[in-house]
Design a protein around this motif. Structure first.
Motif, PDB file in Angstrom:
ATOM      1  N   ALA A   1      38.367  13.469 131.407  1.00 19.99           N
ATOM      2  CA  ALA A   1      38.609  13.847 130.010  1.00 19.99           C
ATOM      3  C   ALA A   1      37.740  15.042 129.630  1.00 19.99           C
ATOM      4  O   ALA A   1      38.199  15.974 128.971  1.00 19.99           O
ATOM      5  N   ALA A   2      36.493  15.033 130.058  1.00 17.03           N
ATOM      6  CA  ALA A   2      35.564  16.107 129.688  1.00 17.03           C
ATOM      7  C   ALA A   2      35.999  17.453 130.253  1.00 17.03           C
ATOM      8  O   ALA A   2      35.750  18.495 129.634  1.00 17.03           O
TER       9      ALA A   2
ATOM     10  N   THR B   1      40.055  14.166 118.999  1.00 17.12           N
ATOM     11  CA  THR B   1      40.232  13.799 120.401  1.00 17.12           C
ATOM     12  C   THR B   1      40.402  15.047 121.250  1.00 17.12           C
ATOM     13  O   THR B   1      39.736  15.218 122.285  1.00 17.12           O
ATOM     14  N   ARG B   2      41.267  15.961 120.817  1.00 14.45           N
ATOM     15  CA  ARG B   2      41.502  17.181 121.585  1.00 14.45           C
ATOM     16  C   ARG B   2      40.290  18.119 121.556  1.00 14.45           C
ATOM     17  O   ARG B   2      40.118  18.934 122.458  1.00 14.45           O
ATOM     18  N   LEU B   3      39.460  17.990 120.544  1.00 15.43           N
ATOM     19  CA  LEU B   3      38.241  18.805 120.510  1.00 15.43           C
ATOM     20  C   LEU B   3      37.309  18.416 121.655  1.00 15.43           C
ATOM     21  O   LEU B   3      36.716  19.292 122.313  1.00 15.43           O
ATOM     22  N   PHE B   4      37.196  17.114 121.911  1.00 20.64           N
ATOM     23  CA  PHE B   4      36.260  16.664 122.941  1.00 20.64           C
ATOM     24  C   PHE B   4      36.885  16.640 124.334  1.00 20.64           C
ATOM     25  O   PHE B   4      36.158  16.730 125.330  1.00 20.64           O
ATOM     26  N   VAL B   5      38.208  16.505 124.439  1.00 17.37           N
ATOM     27  CA  VAL B   5      38.864  16.606 125.742  1.00 17.37           C
ATOM     28  C   VAL B   5      38.773  18.065 126.191  1.00 17.37           C
ATOM     29  O   VAL B   5      39.284  18.959 125.543  1.00 17.37           O
ATOM     30  N   GLY B   6      38.085  18.302 127.278  1.00 14.32           N
ATOM     31  CA  GLY B   6      37.880  19.671 127.750  1.00 14.32           C
ATOM     32  C   GLY B   6      36.608  20.317 127.268  1.00 14.32           C
ATOM     33  O   GLY B   6      36.362  21.495 127.562  1.00 14.32           O
TER      34      GLY B   6
END
Length: 466
Positions: free
Chosen positions: A151-152, A199-204
């Protein structure tokens, strides 16, 4: 602040004492343990943390982060160490939080097709747990990576053409922020219009904004039938044209992988296979027996129109496993072409209509610069990888590889692509972010970083300069 200007100071004795009181023998300052946690699978120089904390709960992560914030000490989250852009190197020292012992599968929701896991659960562990449920988790980056790490780094892999990437498959995250606060980025609902998409802010985000401790991810039904095939082509262009027409025809292929001639030589030697040395596609089809047969026949006909050889089928689970294991071992197969060398692993992604042009130009660069390199790609989404082999002591060779990567990235950006399809930015591709997104967008990223992590303790020296 960038990697070259980060200051490294020893951990304060008071911080070490507090961490030992919290974790006991699960805090290690042993040189070998720290060295292991300061490197990944990339060519980047390792940088060991000063201590490694093996955590068991979100509460322990909170306590560690609060202590580190109090002492302005860097925090680096560690999954399995399989990243490819120097993501886990402790450039300014600090405390590495090893998530591997946070590996509980907390709740499987069969009816809703999702599962809640701790961040240290690996994809193979999860699929083994799900084996008797008829469900599986499809994101397969090759390595048995942890789901938190996947996820990261916004991982994807061979199944992305059908099932998407971690971006599409993470429903919610539990994240420990830089000041020790805990947030849950979303509920389990499949969609929401409530507020910013955290969620999309922290994914990546690559550990630069917080530490992911739990995540909910989507599951899928195990296909009733699976069939795989290998097909050689007269050229890269004919192989890619086959892929384009396959996708335009709406055929739901699960995997389409491209391997160039050099990569086929490598895997034939390494995995003891005897495939034709030519541009080659690996296919996999999922669905009902009738659906899989229909998909395969249509793709076979499309390939034939583009001059392909006959398909070689792999219908048994053993044959499929051997085929895809060879694909997953492509990097190690490439390294074996030049024993003792290292691989400068890099990737780009371009619109699929420009893929053949980009790959062929990259092959010309490899020849012109006198490099030994293979190309392998997830061509269903326009992503390909190359790993020029090099001797770290040969400065001339390193200069040629640096020139090669500059050309590769410049070409991808000129084609409206990206400097990285799935490896991520880490420390290795920070210099390309502004060329891809523009100064204003990168400054916005830095503003988000400063707002969420004002002390710059979360994996400093990665993603954006602050």
């Amino acid at each position: 602040m960038n990697a070259s200007t980060l200051r490294r100071e020893p951990l304060e004795p008071l911080l070490l004492d507090s961490l030992r009181q919290l974790l006991g023998d699960r805090l290690s300052t042993a040189a070998a343990v720290c060295a292991h946690h300061g490197r990944d699978e990339s060519y980047h120089a390792p940088h060991a943390p000063d201590a490694v904390a093996f955590v068991h709960s979100t509460e322990e992560v909170v306590a560690i982060v609060k202590l580190c914030a109090e002492h302005k000490t860097p925090v680096i989250a560690f999954g399995t160490g399989t990243s490819l852009e120097g993501h886990v190197a402790a450039l300014a020292g600090g405390v590495c939080i090893d998530m591997s012992q946070m590996n509980r599968i907390l709740r499987v929701n069969l009816e809703d097709l999702d599962v809640l896991v701790e961040a240290g659960v690996t994809r193979k562990q999860l699929n083994e747990h799900l084996r008797d449920t008829g469900l599986f988790f499809p994101i397969d980056p090759g390595a048995d990576a942890s789901l938190g790490g996947m996820a990261a780094t916004r991982a994807s892999g061979t199944n992305a053409v059908r099932y998407g990437t971690m971006r599409e498959n993470v429903l919610a995250l539990t994240v420990v922020l830089a000041d020790g606060r805990v947030i849950r980025t979303a509920r389990r609902a499949r969609k929401s219009a409530a507020g910013y998409d955290l969620t999309r802010l922290f994914v990546g985000s690559e550990g630069t904004l917080g530490v992911i401790t739990e995540l909910a991810v989507r599951l899928y039904g195990i296909p009733e039938a699976i069939s795989a095939a290998v097909c050689a082509f007269p050229s890269i262009e004919s192989a890619v044209d086959t892929v384009i027409l396959t996708i335009q025809s709406g055929i739901p292929v699960a995997r389409i992988e491209l391997l160039d001639e050099s990569q086929m030589v490598a895997i034939n030697r390494y995995s003891k296979l005897d495939h034709k040395v030519a541009p080659t596609l690996f296919f996999e089809f999922h669905g009902t027996p009738a659906g899989v047969a229909e998909q395969a026949e249509i793709v076979k006909a499309i390939a034939g129109e583009h001059g392909a050889d006959d398909f070689q089928w792999a219908t048994t689970s053993e044959a499929r496993s051997k085929l895809w294991q060879a694909r997953h071992d492509a990097y190690y197969a490439a390294l074996a072409l030049r024993p003792g060398s290292k691989g400068f692993a890099t990737d780009v992604c371009v619109p699929i209509s420009r893929l053949a042009e980009c790959v062929e130009a990259t092959q010309r660069d490899i020849a012109e610069l006198g490099l030994l390199a293979t190309i392998v790609g997830h061509v269903g989404d326009g992503n390909f990888h190359t790993a020029p082999l090099f001797d770290p002591e040969d400065r001339d060779e390193m200069k040629r590889i640096e020139s090669f990567v500059e050309r590769l990235v410049g070409r991808a950006l000129a084609m409206e692509g990206t400097c990285t399809g799935e490896h991520g930015i880490g420390q290795g591709k920070m210099k390309y972010l502004e060329r891809e997104h523009g100064a204003a967008a990168v400054e916005l990223m830095a503003t988000l970083k400063r707002s969420i992590d004002p002390l710059n303790i979360m994996n400093p020296g990665k993603m954006v300069q602050v």
